[in-house]
Design a protein around this motif. Structure first.
Motif, PDB file in Angstrom:
ATOM      1  N   SER A 110      54.023  86.141  80.053  1.00  0.00           N
ATOM      2  CA  SER A 110      53.938  86.835  78.479  1.00  0.00           C
ATOM      3  C   SER A 110      52.783  87.931  78.707  1.00  0.00           C
ATOM      4  O   SER A 110      52.912  88.655  77.905  1.00  0.00           O
ATOM      5  CB  SER A 110      53.510  85.859  77.640  1.00  0.00           C
ATOM      6  OG  SER A 110      54.509  84.718  77.424  1.00  0.00           O
ATOM      7  N   LEU A 111      51.952  87.642  79.783  1.00  0.00           N
ATOM      8  CA  LEU A 111      50.837  88.920  79.804  1.00  0.00           C
ATOM      9  C   LEU A 111      51.325  89.816  81.019  1.00  0.00           C
ATOM     10  O   LEU A 111      51.681  89.076  82.084  1.00  0.00           O
ATOM     11  CB  LEU A 111      49.539  88.079  80.189  1.00  0.00           C
ATOM     12  CG  LEU A 111      49.035  87.219  79.069  1.00  0.00           C
ATOM     13  CD1 LEU A 111      47.832  86.402  79.421  1.00  0.00           C
ATOM     14  CD2 LEU A 111      48.426  88.152  77.906  1.00  0.00           C
ATOM     15  N   SER A 112      50.980  90.782  80.818  1.00  0.00           N
ATOM     16  CA  SER A 112      51.180  92.051  81.874  1.00  0.00           C
ATOM     17  C   SER A 112      50.164  91.599  83.103  1.00  0.00           C
ATOM     18  O   SER A 112      49.014  91.450  82.967  1.00  0.00           O
ATOM     19  CB  SER A 112      51.014  93.380  81.361  1.00  0.00           C
ATOM     20  OG  SER A 112      50.949  93.967  82.557  1.00  0.00           O
ATOM     21  N   PRO A 113      50.897  91.636  84.298  1.00  0.00           N
ATOM     22  CA  PRO A 113      49.836  91.283  85.515  1.00  0.00           C
ATOM     23  C   PRO A 113      49.206  92.662  86.107  1.00  0.00           C
ATOM     24  O   PRO A 113      48.272  92.733  86.795  1.00  0.00           O
ATOM     25  CB  PRO A 113      50.588  90.832  86.724  1.00  0.00           C
ATOM     26  CG  PRO A 113      52.134  91.612  86.187  1.00  0.00           C
ATOM     27  CD  PRO A 113      52.142  91.607  84.847  1.00  0.00           C
ATOM     28  N   VAL A 114      49.336  93.780  85.320  1.00  0.00           N
ATOM     29  CA  VAL A 114      49.118  95.229  85.993  1.00  0.00           C
ATOM     30  C   VAL A 114      47.993  95.652  84.765  1.00  0.00           C
ATOM     31  O   VAL A 114      47.492  96.713  84.986  1.00  0.00           O
ATOM     32  CB  VAL A 114      49.978  95.921  86.275  1.00  0.00           C
ATOM     33  CG1 VAL A 114      50.789  95.512  87.388  1.00  0.00           C
ATOM     34  CG2 VAL A 114      51.011  96.394  85.073  1.00  0.00           C
ATOM     35  N   HIS A 115      47.699  95.190  83.750  1.00  0.00           N
ATOM     36  CA  HIS A 115      46.735  95.716  82.546  1.00  0.00           C
ATOM     37  C   HIS A 115      45.711  94.577  82.410  1.00  0.00           C
ATOM     38  O   HIS A 115      46.208  93.393  82.463  1.00  0.00           O
ATOM     39  CB  HIS A 115      47.342  95.853  81.389  1.00  0.00           C
ATOM     40  CG  HIS A 115      48.556  97.001  81.582  1.00  0.00           C
ATOM     41  ND1 HIS A 115      49.957  96.627  81.846  1.00  0.00           N
ATOM     42  CD2 HIS A 115      48.559  98.223  81.407  1.00  0.00           C
ATOM     43  CE1 HIS A 115      50.487  97.860  82.019  1.00  0.00           C
ATOM     44  NE2 HIS A 115      49.719  98.868  81.648  1.00  0.00           N
ATOM     45  N   THR A 116      44.682  94.916  82.142  1.00  0.00           N
ATOM     46  CA  THR A 116      43.156  94.056  81.679  1.00  0.00           C
ATOM     47  C   THR A 116      43.835  93.357  80.586  1.00  0.00           C
ATOM     48  O   THR A 116      44.528  93.739  79.461  1.00  0.00           O
ATOM     49  CB  THR A 116      42.235  94.830  81.676  1.00  0.00           C
ATOM     50  OG1 THR A 116      42.217  95.670  80.507  1.00  0.00           O
ATOM     51  CG2 THR A 116      42.012  95.356  82.927  1.00  0.00           C
ATOM     52  N   ILE A 117      43.143  92.067  80.220  1.00  0.00           N
ATOM     53  CA  ILE A 117      43.284  91.319  78.815  1.00  0.00           C
ATOM     54  C   ILE A 117      42.985  92.477  77.707  1.00  0.00           C
ATOM     55  O   ILE A 117      43.635  92.478  76.599  1.00  0.00           O
ATOM     56  CB  ILE A 117      42.475  90.388  79.023  1.00  0.00           C
ATOM     57  CG1 ILE A 117      42.899  89.245  80.206  1.00  0.00           C
ATOM     58  CG2 ILE A 117      42.481  89.387  77.592  1.00  0.00           C
ATOM     59  CD1 ILE A 117      44.320  88.795  79.806  1.00  0.00           C
TER      60      ILE A 117
END
Length: 625
Positions: A110-117
């Motif tokens: 669900s979280l993008s692997p290429v953008h920071t939290i």
């Protein structure tokens, strides 16, 4: 006041021109500030209902009847029928993420692997509450601190792969809550988390709910979580409500046979010796298995597997464009020793990152330890596993097999079930084509799958069926020891009961030996004869099952047991006592269980009857027990 009212909701899917109803006239309410749990098996329609509330139904799906009435306290209690809103319209986009937040089941996907939290949370914030970037960052860091990040400024710049499962779920919670929604939908928020991390996440949700006054729709199949979190419960099966009402009535006075069956399918610590889980539907009809003889004592015969003083470290390098990088060393397995007797099931429990899976890979020879000894004695030959190479290692492989945690990634999507089950037989040259096909059909019968499924591919099976294919593949070469690495961690309680009963039956019928790895203590209690507890790469306590659960000694074991939620309203979990700061944090342990400043090594003290605990050699054993 009700934040959400669902009336006679019907949802249908059209696939290849065929229409099918998956939600059939569902009614329930979510009062303001309350938690409503939606409980049922996979495929019952839970997640589809949550998708309809968020306006995220797939293209093949549509609301075919009924209403989803959302009453927003911020807009003078104006009522919106979400079912009538255009799928990509401004109204639903304003609600989604703004007034209705959602935590998804698998935070890694669900979280993008290429953008920071921080960037991902800021995107959600700026969509609904535009503000200058410095102000947004300040607000996001405050939210990261509220959800439990110790250093929110640093966490802002982390990527998802740099976080543990528990921290990823906290980041999802921060993203869902950054706009202060009136309703939070939590879809299986703790399914694959350790009991201690699960307790922390649930405690955090309760605190934030009290602080922000939001309502929660909790979607789960874990009745222990429901008993500790829910004010009201809705039980759903095949798209229809079977029973609903206050948690008090659901747990103390269940009426519907399906709800009663769900309660009986969950393993718990009060089960009697030899008691069997009652699966909603068994994998296949079986004659009652003969009582399993107790494992042979080690003074009668050498153990099947002996692990002695095994060490494994990992060294990581972080490079920089200018100047030298830094090197760090992590000890994953630290001086681990244990035996597994023939015919027994040894449970191995501990939090994520404690070294359980690394240890299993060392035994399987997928990794090579830095030092130590692993011996396998099948009664004919005593083999030093670490010395096997090439053809000798290939000949040994059939004796030791593994059932993996995730059947989706462990089964090739390009191979049919016939090819998946034949492959081990082909590799090890067991019989000709006709004999191999006959063996595959027998394996399908053993694990309760129809032989007509042999031409299908893994994607066409449910999670429980895929796990049974994984079990059949592990059994293909008639192994003597099977390592089960979290084989039921992501399965419903009903499917979990099927798989656990199947493993126990196969053990009794074939005399199998198991190393059963899990973070679910109730499952290990049901399966294991002895249990080893692992923390920070070491075995901190090892004891017979009954002894470990009735008289635990090590503080880490006690913290794990305190964090297990029971499906019992009379034994509510005290979230504040559940492993404060993390069960494996040695700062919370008494001095007797951790090395002192002089570096005095710890040793396994024998408390009698096979009960060992890792402590200082000079500690008073009577006092510890």
């Amino acid at each position: 006041m009700n934040i959400l009212e669902i009336n006679d909701l019907r949802i249908g899917f059209t696939i290849h021109g065929f229409a099918r109803d998956v939600v059939k006239g569902v009614d329930f309410r979510i009062p303001a500030g309350k938690t409503v749990a939606l409980v049922g098996e996979s495929g019952s329609g839970k997640s589809v209902i949550s998708q309809a509330i968020m306006g995220l139904l797939p293209r093949a799906g549509a609301v075919t009847g009924g209403s989803i009435l959302f009453r927003d306290p911020q807009t003078a209690d104006a009522v919106t029928d979400i079912a009538t809103l255009p799928a990509e319209g401004k109204e639903i986009r304003d609600l989604r993420g703004g007034r209705i937040g959602m935590i998804f089941q698998e935070p890694m996907s669900s979280l993008s692997p290429v953008h920071t939290i921080g960037n991902q949370i800021e995107e959600a914030l700026q969509l609904h509450r535009p503000m200058p970037k410095p102000q947004a960052r300040e607000l996001i860091e405050a939210m990261l601190k509220r959800v439990g990040f110790k250093d929110p400024t640093r966490a802002y710049d982390f990527y998802a792969f740099e976080l543990s499962g528990g921290l990823r779920q906290r980041a999802m919670l921060a993203m869902a809550l950054i706009c202060q929604p009136a309703l939070l939908i939590a879809d299986e928020p703790t399914t694959a988390l350790d009991v201690t991390i699960q307790a922390q996440v649930l405690d955090l949700m309760r605190d934030l709910q009290a602080e922000m006054g939001m309502a929660i729709l909790l979607i789960t199949h874990d009745l222990g979580v429901v008993a500790n979190m829910a004010d009201e419960v809705v039980v759903i099966y095949h798209g229809e409500i079977m029973e609903s009402g206050p948690a008090e009535d659901i747990f103390r006075r269940p009426q519907h046979p399906y709800l009663k069956a769900l309660l009986k399918a969950s393993p718990h610590f009060d089960m009697q010796e030899g008691e069997r889980l009652v699966a909603l539907r068994e994998a296949r009809p079986r004659a009652p298995a003969a009582p399993r003889p107790p494992p042979q004592r080690r003074d009668q015969r050498a153990p099947l597997l002996a692990v002695r003083n095994v060490h494994k470290t990992y060294t990581t390098h972080s490079s920089r464009f200018f100047g030298k990088g830094t090197t760090s060393t992590v000890t994953a397995v630290n001086d681990v020793s244990f035996d597994i007797e023939r015919g027994e099931c040894l449970g191995l429990v501990g939090e994520s990152g404690c070294g359980k899976t690394t240890l299993s890979k060392l035994i399987m020879r997928a990794l090579t330890p830095d030092s130590g000894e692993i011996r396998f004695d099948d009664g004919k030959d005593c083999v030093d596993l670490l010395s096997l190479q090439g053809e000798a290692l290939r000949r040994f492989r059939p004796k030791l097999q593994m059932i993996f945690q995730d059947p989706v990634s462990s089964l090739s999507p390009r191979m049919t079930v016939m090819n998946l089950l034949r492959e081990p037989l082909v590799i090890h040259e067991r019989g000709d084509g006709t004999e191999q096909k006959a063996r595959v059909k027998a394996l399908m019968d053993d694990v309760g799958l129809d032989q007509r499924f042999l031409s299908r591919y893994p994607h066409s099976f449910s999670g429980g069926q895929r796990q049974r294919i994984g079990i059949a593949r592990a059994l293909a070469l008639d192994p003597e020891l099977i390592i089960c690495d979290e084989p039921v961690s992501a399965l419903d309680v009903s499917v979990q009961a099927q798989i656990l009963n199947l493993l126990k039956d196969l053990q009794a019928e074939r005399g199998l030996t198991f190393l059963f790895i899990s973070h679910n203590l109730a499952v290990v209690n049901y399966m294991a004869d002895r249990i080893a507890v692992m923390a920070n790469g070491r075995i901190v306590e090892l004891a017979p099952r009954h002894t470990l659960f009735t008289a635990p000694v090590h503080p880490y074991t006690k913290a794990l047991l305190k964090s297990v939620p029971f499906a019992d309203l009379d034994r509510k979990l005290d979230f504040k006592l559940a492993a404060p700061g993390g069960a494996s944090d040695t700062r919370h342990w008494p001095a007797s269980f951790k090395p002192d400043a002089q570096g005095e090594p710890l040793a396994h003290l024998d408390l009698g009857a096979g009960h060992l605990v890792l402590a200082k050699p000079g500690a008073d054993v009577r006092e510890l027990a």
